[in-house]
Design a protein around this motif. Structure first.
Motif, mmCIF file in Angstrom:
data_model
loop_
_atom_site.group_PDB
_atom_site.id
_atom_site.type_symbol
_atom_site.label_atom_id
_atom_site.label_comp_id
_atom_site.label_asym_id
_atom_site.label_seq_id
_atom_site.Cartn_x
_atom_site.Cartn_y
_atom_site.Cartn_z
ATOM 1 N N ASP A 211 0.830 -1.201 0.000
ATOM 2 C CA ASP A 211 0.000 0.000 0.000
ATOM 3 C C ASP A 211 0.868 1.257 0.000
ATOM 4 O O ASP A 211 0.460 2.295 -0.522
ATOM 5 N N GLU A 212 2.068 1.169 0.545
ATOM 6 C CA GLU A 212 2.974 2.314 0.581
ATOM 7 C C GLU A 212 3.955 2.322 -0.577
ATOM 8 O O GLU A 212 4.170 3.357 -1.225
ATOM 9 N N HIS A 213 4.555 1.169 -0.875
ATOM 10 C CA HIS A 213 5.633 1.119 -1.866
ATOM 11 C C HIS A 213 5.168 0.754 -3.278
ATOM 12 O O HIS A 213 5.931 0.939 -4.229
ATOM 13 N N GLY A 214 3.968 0.226 -3.413
ATOM 14 C CA GLY A 214 3.435 -0.063 -4.741
ATOM 15 C C GLY A 214 3.812 -1.418 -5.286
ATOM 16 O O GLY A 214 2.960 -2.193 -5.708
ATOM 17 N N THR A 215 5.109 -1.742 -5.284
ATOM 18 C CA THR A 215 5.578 -3.021 -5.818
ATOM 19 C C THR A 215 6.599 -3.648 -4.874
ATOM 20 O O THR A 215 7.226 -2.951 -4.061
ATOM 21 N N MET A 216 6.781 -4.953 -5.006
ATOM 22 C CA MET A 216 7.796 -5.644 -4.206
ATOM 23 C C MET A 216 9.194 -5.163 -4.572
ATOM 24 O O MET A 216 10.088 -5.130 -3.727
ATOM 25 N N GLU A 217 9.389 -4.777 -5.831
ATOM 26 C CA GLU A 217 10.695 -4.272 -6.260
ATOM 27 C C GLU A 217 11.042 -2.990 -5.502
ATOM 28 O O GLU A 217 12.169 -2.832 -5.006
ATOM 29 N N ASN A 218 10.084 -2.084 -5.389
ATOM 30 C CA ASN A 218 10.318 -0.842 -4.638
ATOM 31 C C ASN A 218 10.582 -1.139 -3.164
ATOM 32 O O ASN A 218 11.470 -0.545 -2.541
ATOM 33 N N TYR A 219 9.781 -2.055 -2.618
ATOM 34 C CA TYR A 219 9.917 -2.436 -1.206
ATOM 35 C C TYR A 219 11.312 -3.006 -0.950
ATOM 36 O O TYR A 219 12.002 -2.619 0.003
ATOM 37 N N LYS A 220 11.739 -3.911 -1.810
ATOM 38 C CA LYS A 220 13.071 -4.517 -1.696
ATOM 39 C C LYS A 220 14.169 -3.459 -1.767
ATOM 40 O O LYS A 220 15.110 -3.455 -0.964
ATOM 41 N N ASN A 221 14.061 -2.548 -2.726
ATOM 42 C CA ASN A 221 15.100 -1.537 -2.916
ATOM 43 C C ASN A 221 15.244 -0.626 -1.700
ATOM 44 O O ASN A 221 16.353 -0.174 -1.387
ATOM 45 N N GLU A 222 14.140 -0.355 -1.010
ATOM 46 C CA GLU A 222 14.230 0.454 0.206
ATOM 47 C C GLU A 222 14.992 -0.299 1.293
ATOM 48 O O GLU A 222 15.851 0.267 1.977
ATOM 49 N N LYS A 223 14.693 -1.576 1.459
ATOM 50 C CA LYS A 223 15.394 -2.381 2.471
ATOM 51 C C LYS A 223 16.902 -2.404 2.224
ATOM 52 O O LYS A 223 17.719 -2.340 3.152
ATOM 53 N N MET A 224 17.272 -2.497 0.941
ATOM 54 C CA MET A 224 18.686 -2.651 0.589
ATOM 55 C C MET A 224 19.515 -1.403 0.896
ATOM 56 O O MET A 224 20.744 -1.477 1.012
ATOM 57 N N LYS A 225 18.863 -0.263 1.053
ATOM 58 C CA LYS A 225 19.588 0.981 1.329
ATOM 59 C C LYS A 225 20.408 0.900 2.617
ATOM 60 O O LYS A 225 21.450 1.545 2.739
ATOM 61 N N LEU A 226 19.924 0.113 3.595
ATOM 62 C CA LEU A 226 20.635 0.031 4.874
ATOM 63 C C LEU A 226 22.064 -0.457 4.688
ATOM 64 O O LEU A 226 22.971 -0.060 5.428
ATOM 65 N N PHE A 227 22.288 -1.299 3.665
ATOM 66 C CA PHE A 227 23.596 -1.922 3.500
ATOM 67 C C PHE A 227 24.545 -1.070 2.653
ATOM 68 O O PHE A 227 25.613 -1.501 2.272
ATOM 69 N N ARG A 228 24.095 0.173 2.437
ATOM 70 C CA ARG A 228 24.985 1.210 1.921
ATOM 71 C C ARG A 228 25.190 2.294 2.986
ATOM 72 O O ARG A 228 25.757 3.342 2.713
ATOM 73 N N LYS A 229 24.708 2.010 4.197
ATOM 74 C CA LYS A 229 24.819 2.952 5.301
ATOM 75 C C LYS A 229 25.583 2.375 6.499
ATOM 76 O O LYS A 229 25.783 3.078 7.485
ATOM 77 N N CYS A 230 25.949 1.091 6.441
ATOM 78 C CA CYS A 230 26.584 0.454 7.597
ATOM 79 C C CYS A 230 27.985 -0.047 7.252
ATOM 80 O O CYS A 230 28.358 -0.140 6.077
ATOM 81 N N SER A 231 28.759 -0.387 8.279
ATOM 82 C CA SER A 231 30.124 -0.902 8.082
ATOM 83 C C SER A 231 30.122 -2.408 7.834
ATOM 84 O O SER A 231 30.897 -2.926 7.032
ATOM 85 N N ILE A 232 29.252 -3.121 8.549
ATOM 86 C CA ILE A 232 29.146 -4.577 8.411
ATOM 87 C C ILE A 232 27.683 -4.947 8.208
ATOM 88 O O ILE A 232 26.822 -4.504 8.963
ATOM 89 N N GLY A 233 27.405 -5.756 7.210
ATOM 90 C CA GLY A 233 26.051 -6.243 6.959
ATOM 91 C C GLY A 233 25.942 -7.706 7.346
ATOM 92 O O GLY A 233 26.761 -8.535 6.924
ATOM 93 N N VAL A 234 24.940 -8.035 8.145
ATOM 94 C CA VAL A 234 24.690 -9.417 8.576
ATOM 95 C C VAL A 234 23.449 -9.884 7.817
ATOM 96 O O VAL A 234 22.345 -9.394 8.068
ATOM 97 N N ILE A 235 23.620 -10.823 6.903
ATOM 98 C CA ILE A 235 22.601 -11.139 5.911
ATOM 99 C C ILE A 235 22.113 -12.580 6.032
ATOM 100 O O ILE A 235 22.922 -13.509 6.121
#
Length: 489
Positions: A211-235
């Protein structure tokens, strides 16, 4: 602080006045303006801050940040135009509070499900070794069992101004670590800009917030932003988008999982009614001496294994010793409304859980299916004014995995509860499941309890920790756990 110092990290244009003025307060809500304030006009979903400029000036605002073409006919007021006022708010707040996230270990957890549980598991492990830790998330803003003075406005991740204020308040009280939930909405709306994350954690991705992001692709891309903001990503390497996150991330990566050969992998998992027992295998690490030993977490379910692995990875990312992290697993506690067993004198098996997405409900019911010897009865509903496409899917998941379902109201908000139930029922009908419809949530829970026999398990899903129901525009007190105890006497 001088206005020009608050503006130093953003591009701006002075439309009126000057920037060599003293600012003692920041607000994006005209009702909270104080003397010598800067008012940042945020264009939100329901309210446009630009409409409240006159009110802000009357209350003492000296400077206005705008992103729209607005004429302010007052030569005593400084007007600053920026490209994006939300980005500006985050930058100004960060400088106003003197870049607080650089003074702490900051962990951000993102994903569709598990965020709340994982931040509290991380906190439990850190506090087992007297590492003073604050949490920010769905359950509130808390440090050492005391709530912060800053009011909780957004459901999960605070607005940038409140967030930077929380960091500063926690630091002043002695916090060394802050562990927080980072939602897709917060990333999309720039609430965590200028946050210096030591560790980012990804739990999983499944359908939610369309309802907010429109598509799963948009939703996914927002989540992925965190891993361009941190030093270590735990995935979570078992998730379908893990490889894409790793490919596009700018941080170092530490993976965890069950099915794939992750850096931290759970093996030999044994599920019991009240706990889960497993071993850990470390890939290409110097911790092989720990492999082969049984680890026990006193919370049931496969999802507990994933959440525990995420917490282990985060703590290792913060530099904790592996032996300390592993030893602290016995300290992990139930998180309110997450796989919460409702104790009662009749010894009925009842779990209350926040599962409100198709994936979370499916995982919850699969866990329940594995651990109960009797029938599985599920009481659940879907929220109103939210993604309607998931209702049918949740109906199918519940119908397939439960022996009997009772569809009821969740938070209908401004939608007709009966219509929401019909949307869920459409999924039930597709797989010919056994169910009934009871819109009154209390009566639905009461019926579920009446159906329980000795070895049966009742799952009450969707609201978890919430102690309210939103019906229309009214918020009324309602707590699934309280209702169960009242009914059982």
């Amino acid at each position: 602080m001088k206005l020009y110092k608050l503006l130093q990290d953003i591009k701006y244009e002075v439309i009126n006045g000057g920037v060599d003025i003293d600012i003692s307060n920041i607000s994006y809500d005209s009702r909270k303006i104080k003397e010598d304030s800067i008012f940042v006009c945020i264009n939100g979903a329901n309210v446009n801050g630009h409409d409240y400029i006159k009110e802000a000036i009357k209350k003492g605002a000296l400077a206005i940040i705008i992103e729209e073409e607005i004429q302010v006919n007052n030569e005593n007021i400084t007007v600053i135009k920026v490209d994006n006022s939300k980005v500006a708010l985050a930058s100004i707040a960060n400088l106003f509070y003197n870049k607080p996230s650089k003074e702490i270990n900051l962990v951000g957890v993102t994903g569709t499900n598990g965020k709340t549980t994982v931040i509290h598991y991380i906190k439990d492990i850190l506090e087992a070794y007297n590492k003073r830790t604050a949490v920010i998330g769905t359950l509130g803003y808390e440090f050492e069992n005391k709530e912060a003075s800053i009011q909780k406005i957004n459901p999960t991740t605070p607005e940038a101004l409140e967030l930077q204020g929380l960091f500063r308040e926690f630091i002043d009280k002695g916090a060394e670590n802050v562990v927080m939930e980072v939602t897709s909405s917060a990333l999309a709306k720039y609430r965590v800009e200028n946050c210096d994350f030591n560790v980012g954690v990804f739990t999983n991705l499944s359908q939610d917030h369309l309802d907010e992001h429109g598509t799963m692709e948009n939703y996914k891309n927002e989540k992925m932003k965190l891993f361009r903001k941190c030093s270590i990503g735990v995935i979570n390497l078992d998730d379908k988008i893990a490889e894409e996150i790793i490919e596009k991330a700018t941080c170092k990566i530490l993976t965890y999982g069950i099915n794939k050969e992750a850096d931290i992998k759970a093996t030999d998992i044994r599920y019991k009614n009240d706990c889960v027992i497993f071993k850990i295998k470390f890939k290409e690490m110097n911790w092989s001496w720990w492999s082969g030993k049984d680890l026990k977490v006193n919370i049931p379910g496969k999802v507990t294994v994933y959440n525990a692995l995420a917490a282990i990875g985060a703590c290792l990312g913060l530099g904790m010793d592996i032996s300390d992290v592993i030893s602290a697993l016995s300290n992990l506690k139930y998180v309110p409304g997450r796989l919460e067993m409702v104790t009662n004198s009749l010894n009925k098996n009842i779990i209350v859980d926040y599962a409100h997405t198709p994936d979370a409900l499916e995982r919850l019911l699969m866990m329940a299916r594995e651990t109960t010897d009797g029938r599985l009865v599920t009481v659940f509903g879907c929220g109103g004014d939210r993604d309607k496409s998931k209702r049918k899917i949740m109906g199918m998941a519940a119908g397939i995995l439960s022996d009997y379902c009772i569809i009821t109201s969740d938070n209908p908000r401004t939608e007709d509860p009966e219509k929401i139930i019909e949307d869920v029922e459409e999924g039930m009908e597709k797989i010919n499941s056994s169910y009934e419809k009871i819109a009154d949530r209390r009566k639905a829970i009461e019926k579920g309890l009446k159906l329980l026999k000795e070895e049966d398990l009742l799952i009450i899903a969707g609201k978890g920790h919430e102690n309210y129901q939103i019906i229309g525009d009214e918020k009324i007190h309602f707590d699934d756990r309280e209702i169960v105890k009242e009914i059982l006497g």
